[in-house]
Scaffold this motif. Structure first.
Motif, PDB file in Angstrom:
ATOM      1  N   THR A 111      -7.168  -7.237   5.959  1.00 50.17           N
ATOM      2  CA  THR A 111      -6.878  -5.816   5.777  1.00 50.17           C
ATOM      3  C   THR A 111      -5.454  -5.643   5.275  1.00 50.17           C
ATOM      4  O   THR A 111      -4.634  -6.565   5.379  1.00 50.17           O
ATOM      5  CB  THR A 111      -7.069  -5.034   7.099  1.00 50.17           C
ATOM      6  OG1 THR A 111      -6.898  -3.635   6.854  1.00 50.17           O
ATOM      7  CG2 THR A 111      -6.060  -5.461   8.145  1.00 50.17           C
ATOM      8  N   ILE A 112      -5.161  -4.484   4.728  1.00 52.83           N
ATOM      9  CA  ILE A 112      -3.815  -4.154   4.254  1.00 52.83           C
ATOM     10  C   ILE A 112      -3.449  -2.779   4.793  1.00 52.83           C
ATOM     11  O   ILE A 112      -4.263  -1.854   4.782  1.00 52.83           O
ATOM     12  CB  ILE A 112      -3.749  -4.149   2.717  1.00 52.83           C
ATOM     13  CG1 ILE A 112      -4.031  -5.548   2.167  1.00 52.83           C
ATOM     14  CG2 ILE A 112      -2.378  -3.669   2.219  1.00 52.83           C
ATOM     15  CD1 ILE A 112      -4.152  -5.612   0.658  1.00 52.83           C
ATOM     16  N   VAL A 113      -2.222  -2.661   5.294  1.00 53.17           N
ATOM     17  CA  VAL A 113      -1.715  -1.367   5.741  1.00 53.17           C
ATOM     18  C   VAL A 113      -0.864  -0.780   4.616  1.00 53.17           C
ATOM     19  O   VAL A 113       0.017  -1.467   4.075  1.00 53.17           O
ATOM     20  CB  VAL A 113      -0.869  -1.497   7.020  1.00 53.17           C
ATOM     21  CG1 VAL A 113      -0.347  -0.122   7.451  1.00 53.17           C
ATOM     22  CG2 VAL A 113      -1.691  -2.116   8.141  1.00 53.17           C
ATOM     23  N   ILE A 114      -1.132   0.455   4.262  1.00 54.43           N
ATOM     24  CA  ILE A 114      -0.388   1.138   3.196  1.00 54.43           C
ATOM     25  C   ILE A 114       0.237   2.403   3.774  1.00 54.43           C
ATOM     26  O   ILE A 114      -0.439   3.198   4.424  1.00 54.43           O
ATOM     27  CB  ILE A 114      -1.319   1.529   2.029  1.00 54.43           C
ATOM     28  CG1 ILE A 114      -2.112   0.318   1.533  1.00 54.43           C
ATOM     29  CG2 ILE A 114      -0.518   2.161   0.889  1.00 54.43           C
ATOM     30  CD1 ILE A 114      -3.234   0.680   0.558  1.00 54.43           C
ATOM     31  N   SER A 115       1.536   2.567   3.553  1.00 58.70           N
ATOM     32  CA  SER A 115       2.219   3.806   3.938  1.00 58.70           C
ATOM     33  C   SER A 115       2.554   4.575   2.665  1.00 58.70           C
ATOM     34  O   SER A 115       3.556   4.278   2.009  1.00 58.70           O
ATOM     35  CB  SER A 115       3.494   3.502   4.729  1.00 58.70           C
ATOM     36  OG  SER A 115       3.190   2.927   5.975  1.00 58.70           O
ATOM     37  N   PRO A 116       1.735   5.554   2.280  1.00 60.61           N
ATOM     38  CA  PRO A 116       1.962   6.261   1.020  1.00 60.61           C
ATOM     39  C   PRO A 116       3.132   7.238   1.064  1.00 60.61           C
ATOM     40  O   PRO A 116       3.556   7.738   0.036  1.00 60.61           O
ATOM     41  CB  PRO A 116       0.642   6.999   0.786  1.00 60.61           C
ATOM     42  CG  PRO A 116       0.087   7.194   2.158  1.00 60.61           C
ATOM     43  CD  PRO A 116       0.505   6.000   2.952  1.00 60.61           C
ATOM     44  N   THR A 117       3.662   7.492   2.273  1.00 61.69           N
ATOM     45  CA  THR A 117       4.793   8.410   2.403  1.00 61.69           C
ATOM     46  C   THR A 117       5.589   8.086   3.650  1.00 61.69           C
ATOM     47  O   THR A 117       5.051   7.488   4.608  1.00 61.69           O
ATOM     48  CB  THR A 117       4.305   9.878   2.468  1.00 61.69           C
ATOM     49  OG1 THR A 117       5.433  10.759   2.499  1.00 61.69           O
ATOM     50  CG2 THR A 117       3.456  10.127   3.709  1.00 61.69           C
ATOM     51  N   THR A 118       6.854   8.471   3.650  1.00 59.73           N
ATOM     52  CA  THR A 118       7.663   8.418   4.869  1.00 59.73           C
ATOM     53  C   THR A 118       7.907   9.819   5.404  1.00 59.73           C
ATOM     54  O   THR A 118       8.560   9.997   6.419  1.00 59.73           O
ATOM     55  CB  THR A 118       9.020   7.730   4.611  1.00 59.73           C
ATOM     56  OG1 THR A 118       9.624   8.299   3.452  1.00 59.73           O
ATOM     57  CG2 THR A 118       8.854   6.251   4.410  1.00 59.73           C
ATOM     58  N   ASP A 137       7.796   9.055  -1.745  1.00 62.33           N
ATOM     59  CA  ASP A 137       6.354   8.804  -1.744  1.00 62.33           C
ATOM     60  C   ASP A 137       5.988   7.669  -2.699  1.00 62.33           C
ATOM     61  O   ASP A 137       6.595   7.515  -3.767  1.00 62.33           O
ATOM     62  CB  ASP A 137       5.594  10.063  -2.174  1.00 62.33           C
ATOM     63  CG  ASP A 137       5.569  11.132  -1.089  1.00 62.33           C
ATOM     64  OD1 ASP A 137       6.079  10.868   0.009  1.00 62.33           O
ATOM     65  OD2 ASP A 137       5.028  12.214  -1.356  1.00 62.33           O
ATOM     66  N   LEU A 138       4.985   6.886  -2.299  1.00 62.35           N
ATOM     67  CA  LEU A 138       4.443   5.860  -3.189  1.00 62.35           C
ATOM     68  C   LEU A 138       3.511   6.548  -4.183  1.00 62.35           C
ATOM     69  O   LEU A 138       2.565   7.221  -3.779  1.00 62.35           O
ATOM     70  CB  LEU A 138       3.669   4.826  -2.370  1.00 62.35           C
ATOM     71  CG  LEU A 138       3.184   3.579  -3.113  1.00 62.35           C
ATOM     72  CD1 LEU A 138       4.360   2.738  -3.579  1.00 62.35           C
ATOM     73  CD2 LEU A 138       2.268   2.749  -2.210  1.00 62.35           C
ATOM     74  N   PRO A 139       3.787   6.440  -5.490  1.00 64.99           N
ATOM     75  CA  PRO A 139       2.939   7.114  -6.479  1.00 64.99           C
ATOM     76  C   PRO A 139       1.469   6.765  -6.295  1.00 64.99           C
ATOM     77  O   PRO A 139       1.124   5.619  -5.978  1.00 64.99           O
ATOM     78  CB  PRO A 139       3.478   6.585  -7.824  1.00 64.99           C
ATOM     79  CG  PRO A 139       4.902   6.237  -7.534  1.00 64.99           C
ATOM     80  CD  PRO A 139       4.900   5.710  -6.128  1.00 64.99           C
ATOM     81  N   ILE A 340       2.491  -2.422   2.957  1.00 64.65           N
ATOM     82  CA  ILE A 340       3.193  -1.923   1.776  1.00 64.65           C
ATOM     83  C   ILE A 340       3.781  -0.565   2.124  1.00 64.65           C
ATOM     84  O   ILE A 340       3.045   0.371   2.453  1.00 64.65           O
ATOM     85  CB  ILE A 340       2.248  -1.815   0.568  1.00 64.65           C
ATOM     86  CG1 ILE A 340       1.716  -3.208   0.220  1.00 64.65           C
ATOM     87  CG2 ILE A 340       2.950  -1.185  -0.629  1.00 64.65           C
ATOM     88  CD1 ILE A 340       0.693  -3.240  -0.873  1.00 64.65           C
ATOM     89  N   ASN A 341       5.116  -0.479   2.106  1.00 66.78           N
ATOM     90  CA  ASN A 341       5.751   0.769   2.527  1.00 66.78           C
ATOM     91  C   ASN A 341       5.807   1.769   1.378  1.00 66.78           C
ATOM     92  O   ASN A 341       5.361   1.496   0.260  1.00 66.78           O
ATOM     93  CB  ASN A 341       7.137   0.502   3.138  1.00 66.78           C
ATOM     94  CG  ASN A 341       8.165   0.033   2.119  1.00 66.78           C
ATOM     95  OD1 ASN A 341       8.015   0.189   0.901  1.00 66.78           O
ATOM     96  ND2 ASN A 341       9.253  -0.555   2.619  1.00 66.78           N
ATOM     97  N   ALA A 342       6.359   2.948   1.658  1.00 65.55           N
ATOM     98  CA  ALA A 342       6.333   4.049   0.685  1.00 65.55           C
ATOM     99  C   ALA A 342       7.189   3.783  -0.540  1.00 65.55           C
ATOM    100  O   ALA A 342       7.025   4.459  -1.568  1.00 65.55           O
ATOM    101  CB  ALA A 342       6.779   5.344   1.367  1.00 65.55           C
ATOM    102  N   LYS A 343       8.090   2.816  -0.463  1.00 63.62           N
ATOM    103  CA  LYS A 343       8.889   2.430  -1.626  1.00 63.62           C
ATOM    104  C   LYS A 343       8.219   1.328  -2.438  1.00 63.62           C
ATOM    105  O   LYS A 343       8.726   0.937  -3.491  1.00 63.62           O
ATOM    106  CB  LYS A 343      10.287   1.983  -1.175  1.00 63.62           C
ATOM    107  CG  LYS A 343      11.131   3.104  -0.583  1.00 63.62           C
ATOM    108  CD  LYS A 343      12.573   2.670  -0.362  1.00 63.62           C
ATOM    109  CE  LYS A 343      12.691   1.632   0.719  1.00 63.62           C
ATOM    110  NZ  LYS A 343      14.105   1.282   1.012  1.00 63.62           N
ATOM    111  N   GLY A 344       7.109   0.808  -1.898  1.00 63.11           N
ATOM    112  CA  GLY A 344       6.383  -0.249  -2.598  1.00 63.11           C
ATOM    113  C   GLY A 344       6.746  -1.649  -2.132  1.00 63.11           C
ATOM    114  O   GLY A 344       6.192  -2.629  -2.633  1.00 63.11           O
ATOM    115  N   ASP A 345       7.685  -1.763  -1.176  1.00 65.44           N
ATOM    116  CA  ASP A 345       8.045  -3.081  -0.648  1.00 65.44           C
ATOM    117  C   ASP A 345       6.860  -3.688   0.086  1.00 65.44           C
ATOM    118  O   ASP A 345       6.192  -3.013   0.874  1.00 65.44           O
ATOM    119  CB  ASP A 345       9.226  -2.968   0.319  1.00 65.44           C
ATOM    120  CG  ASP A 345      10.474  -2.394  -0.335  1.00 65.44           C
ATOM    121  OD1 ASP A 345      10.841  -2.892  -1.414  1.00 65.44           O
ATOM    122  OD2 ASP A 345      11.069  -1.449   0.230  1.00 65.44           O
TER     123      ASP A 345
END
Length: 470
Positions: A111-118, A137-139, A340-345
């Motif tokens: 699985t992958i965790v994605i944070s599209p916003t902070t 925000d992650l585009p 993957i954080n909201a900056k794309g890291d």
């Protein structure tokens, strides 16, 4: 593809179709038949499925949960979530990822965790997210890129975190586009009104996990006055609409008893929660506070209580720091998941705020094969005592060693405090918990013994439990 492989695929497809048709009938006999069908499409899990079947036959909490869920959920969830999560992810997913791993000679995440916003509409004490601007925000096209690449690697289950993910209305388009995937979203629940509930009902592939800190007193203290009443209404809305949902809880030094209490668990299951996750407080973020951490005794209290709760109440419960023995320790670094954080890291896990790659200019495959992720996987598990799975709070020397070796960059200001300011506290904490947990690890897991007879209700009773084990 040869004839035998085609036959296997055809048989699997036919079995899946039978499972989906059978879901409308929740009789005892039909639930048992479904377990035999599951064995056919995932024979490698025969032993585990047999345990599920026995729990159904014994009318255990798992049976009550299955009956309750299948009867109460909306048809869209019954069809979409069962197909995407249980069949495609749990039963067929491992085999699909294994083929990719063999073909590409790589490790693929479950699985992958994605944070599209902070961004968040609340300001909870100790949270690593905060009141950030929309520019962080992650585009949405990058969110789409992550999910598309992940599915090519055989991954079709995604956790959406934040910030507060429901401030991003465009994420609904993502859930709709990727309707062959299953999603879970960690949310404070305050933005899920009746209109949003109906949108989730229509989608059928996204399950909210609503954050709580205990009962009203504890939740409002950390999250703000009136939040408890809002999320109770949200749970009512979701249950009435037949939307699958659960809870997310953060045990701290100040809420350990109530967060693992019968009173809270009964309320949550009565409200309609079908799953729940525990995440012990980790001193990260812009203002880490080691004083909020559970003590080693409280951690042991949580371990015994969570095993009691999952065997009493009809709810699936996972505890990331107390269930290491079920997933062979730490799952970070791409072997099972990453963030993957909201900056794309691309971070090794939600709580390890260091990276060497960014999704803006890297692929998932490059991150998985990075020296940072490989260094983490090479050291897992960090100890044979899997009651201590974490490289942040259980083996802090491992995280410091990896950061020194791979030189990742901190993904936000003050991220390095986990290596510096918190060092003394974490070293002391990890040694104390190792001493406390070792006898229980050896008896219960190495020697397959019974759990302690004492099920502590008060923290003081942990001392009695420890003395009896000696």
């Amino acid at each position: 593809m040869n004839y035998v492989e085609k036959l296997k695929n055809y048989t699997t497809k036919q079995t899946v179709n039978l499972i989906m048709k059978a879901l409308v009938n929740t009789s005892d006999e039909n639930l048992i038949r479904l377990t035999y069908a599951a064995e056919k499409i995932a024979p490698q899990y025969k032993t585990r499925i047999q345990k599920v079947r026995k729990s159904f036959q014994d009318k255990a909490p798992a049976y009550i949960l299955a009956q309750k869920t299948l009867k109460e959920i909306h048809a869209n969830y019954r069809d979409r979530m069962v197909l995407n999560f249980i069949v495609n992810y749990l039963l067929l997913g491992p085999k699909r990822r294994a083929k990719v791993e063999k073909k590409l000679n790589i490790t693929t995440p479950a699985t992958i965790v994605i944070s599209p916003t902070t961004r968040c509409n609340l300001g909870c004490t100790g949270c690593y997210a905060g009141d950030y601007s929309k520019k962080n925000d992650l585009p949405i096209e990058l969110v789409d890129k992550v999910i598309t690449e992940a599915k090519e690697l055989g991954t079709n289950f995604f956790t959406i975190s934040g910030g507060e993910p429901f401030v991003r209305k465009d994420m609904l388009d993502i859930y709709k586009k990727h309707n062959d995937a299953a999603f879970m979203s960690y949310t404070n629940g305050t933005l899920i009104d009746k209109d949003m509930t109906l949108k989730l009902q229509e989608l059928g592939n996204i399950a909210p996990a609503i954050s709580i800190e205990g009962l009203e007193k504890e939740t409002d203290h950390r999250r703000g006055k009136g939040v408890w009443k809002k999320i109770m209404q949200t749970m009512d809305n979701l249950r009435e609409a037949g939307v699958i949902f659960g809870f997310s809880a953060t045990p701290t030094k100040y809420n350990t008893e109530i967060i693992y209490s019968d009173e809270l668990m009964k309320l949550l299951t009565d409200k309609g929660c079908t799953f729940g996750w525990y995440f012990t407080y980790i001193p990260i973020g812009s203002k880490p506070d080691v004083d909020l951490m559970q003590t080693p005794e409280q951690r042991l209290y949580g371990w015994r209580r969570v095993n009691y709760l999952r065997n009493k109440y009809p709810v699936f419960i996972g505890d990331f720091w107390n269930d290491g023995m079920h997933v062979r320790g730490c799952i970070a670094g791409g072997g099972n998941y990453f963030h993957i954080n909201a900056k794309g890291d691309i971070e090794p896990c939600v709580f390890t705020h260091f990276a060497t790659h960014n999704i803006r200019n890297s692929s998932l495959l490059e991150a998985i094969n990075s020296p940072l992720f490989k260094a983490i996987r090479a050291r897992q598990p960090y100890n044979k005592n899997l009651m201590m799975p974490c490289m942040i709070i259980d083996h802090p020397e491992v995280l410091r060693e990896i950061c020194k070796e791979c030189q990742p960059y901190p993904t936000h200001e003050n991220a390095e405090t986990i290596l510096t300011d918190c060092r003394e506290h974490l070293d002391k904490y990890s040694k104390e918990y190792e001493k406390l947990s070792k006898p229980f690890w050896e008896k219960v897991y190495e020697k397959n013994g019974d759990l302690p007879k004492i099920i502590p209700k008060k923290l003081e009773e942990v001392k009695i439990m420890i003395e009896e084990e000696k």
